[in-house]
Design an enzyme around this catalytic site. Structure first.
Site, PDB file in Angstrom:
ATOM      1  N   SER A  47       6.843   1.042  -5.137  1.00 24.14           N
ATOM      2  CA  SER A  47       5.500   1.457  -4.771  1.00 24.14           C
ATOM      3  C   SER A  47       5.074   2.653  -5.633  1.00 24.14           C
ATOM      4  CB  SER A  47       5.441   1.761  -3.271  1.00 24.14           C
ATOM      5  OG  SER A  47       4.135   1.708  -2.784  1.00 24.14           O
ATOM      6  N   ASP A 199       4.698  -4.936  -0.619  1.00 22.13           N
ATOM      7  CA  ASP A 199       5.312  -3.655  -0.983  1.00 22.13           C
ATOM      8  C   ASP A 199       6.841  -3.723  -0.926  1.00 22.13           C
ATOM      9  OD1 ASP A 199       6.271  -0.758  -0.456  1.00 22.13           O
ATOM     10  OD2 ASP A 199       4.153  -0.484  -0.938  1.00 22.13           O
TER      11      ASP A 199
END
Length: 342
Positions: A47, A199
């Site tokens: 991320s 994610d």
């Protein structure tokens, strides 16, 4: 590993995700690059950690450490500018959190309304992601893929299987990075080679296991921005959601801590073949102190002042770590792994 003639040492970097809190990691990297005594063999990022990793790698490929520092600075300033223009992720999270401020409704109707309201396929049908534009404009992925060091390992979560996917070498693309940073309540899935991803924080924040077989250095420096522990018990809906997020995004890391500790103990007891397994020395720059007064919701604060505050805190923390533990690299652990998961 170290180079006695220059005093430089080689390490691997593990960079956690955490939205705007990734500006702390920017500060850490800036200070390490300025110091110049560390060589980064591998970088595993998830991320915001993946965004920091590709910005650093692009700058390093252009102009060494100075180029990396400049590129990281430019990246975070670009993100802040996008936020001031009203195009930041906090606009989307604001809309999503607005569901909690709805007037009283019948329970089932409220749940249904909140579920529909919080889907990015509803409130963000065009799948607008200002970060993607910044990444595509700033990072020359062909240049990054062509560089031998640092090697990048970018983690994402496969939506269909729930398994981790680690992108490396020729698979490092803008899509891979955006998959790693795809929060499912903000953005639609990112497809890479026909597979949808979310994610990477759900399955590897960051993934440390690639270092065991893909790099030679046994030292891992983790930049941790998600607190493992909190001293207070959340009671409001907002606080509960935030703590749930922190626990979720640290779960995979704690599992890796346990695995590393187990292998290290087995090697110390002579119960594993050192020709097959190797000891890993884990070090950490922890953002806990710097972020203790900031809630998880500030991960969506893209103001320049906030970024600069976290950058300064990251530089300070990295400076303290270098002074306290540089000599420990290649010699001993500086994180008590068992204390982290017991």
């Amino acid at each position: 590993m170290s180079t006695p003639a220059t005093g430089r040492k080689t390490i691997n970097l593990g960079l956690q995700g955490g939205g705007a809190h990734g500006a702390f990691t920017w500060g850490v990297l800036d200070r390490l690059l300025e110091d110049g005594r560390l060589r980064f063999e591998g970088i595993s990022g998830t991320s915001a950690g993946a965004l920091n990793a590709v910005a650093l790698a692009d700058g390093m490929a252009r102009d060494g450490a100075a180029g990396a520092r400049a590129r990281l600075h430019e990246f975070w300033m670009r993100v802040s500018a996008a936020g001031r223009a009203g195009a930041s992720a906090r606009d989307f999270i604001g809309a999503w959190m607005g569901a909690w401020r709805m007037p009283a409704m019948q329970p089932f109707r409220m749940i249904e309304a909140m579920t529909n309201f919080s889907s990015p396929y509803g409130f963000n049908p065009m799948n607008i992601n200002p970060l993607r534009e910044i990444v595509v404009e700033m990072v020359d992925f062909e240049r990054v893929r062509a560089c031998a060091a640092p090697r990048l390992f970018i983690s994402a979560t496969a939506v269909k299987t729930g398994k981790i996917k680690v992108f490396s070498d020729g698979a490092i693309t803008a899509d891979a990075v955006m998959a790693s940073a795809c929060l499912p309540y903000l953005f639609q899935t990112v497809e890479v080679d026909g597979e949808p991803y979310w994610d990477g924080g759900f399955t590897g924040n960051p993934a440390l296991f690639p270092f065991f077989t893909e790099t030679k250095s046994s030292d891992i420096l983790l930049v941790q921005i998600n607190p493992i522990e909190r001293t207070t018990v959340p009671t409001s809906a907002k606080e509960i959601l935030e703590r749930m997020s922190e626990i979720t995004f640290n779960a995979s890391l704690l599992r890796e801590f346990r695995a590393i500790d187990f292998v290290n103990r087995m090697l110390d007891q002579g119960r594993l073949d050192p020709g097959v397994y190797r000891r890993s020395r884990v070090h950490r720059v922890d953002a806990g102190k710097a972020l203790e007064n900031f809630s998880a919701s500030t991960k969506f604060d893209t103001s320049r002042a906030f970024f600069e505050e976290l950058h300064a805190a990251g530089r300070e923390a990295a400076g303290e770590w270098l002074q306290a533990h540089f000599d420990d690299i290649g010699v001993r652990d500086t994180v008590d792994l068992r204390a982290q998961f017991q």
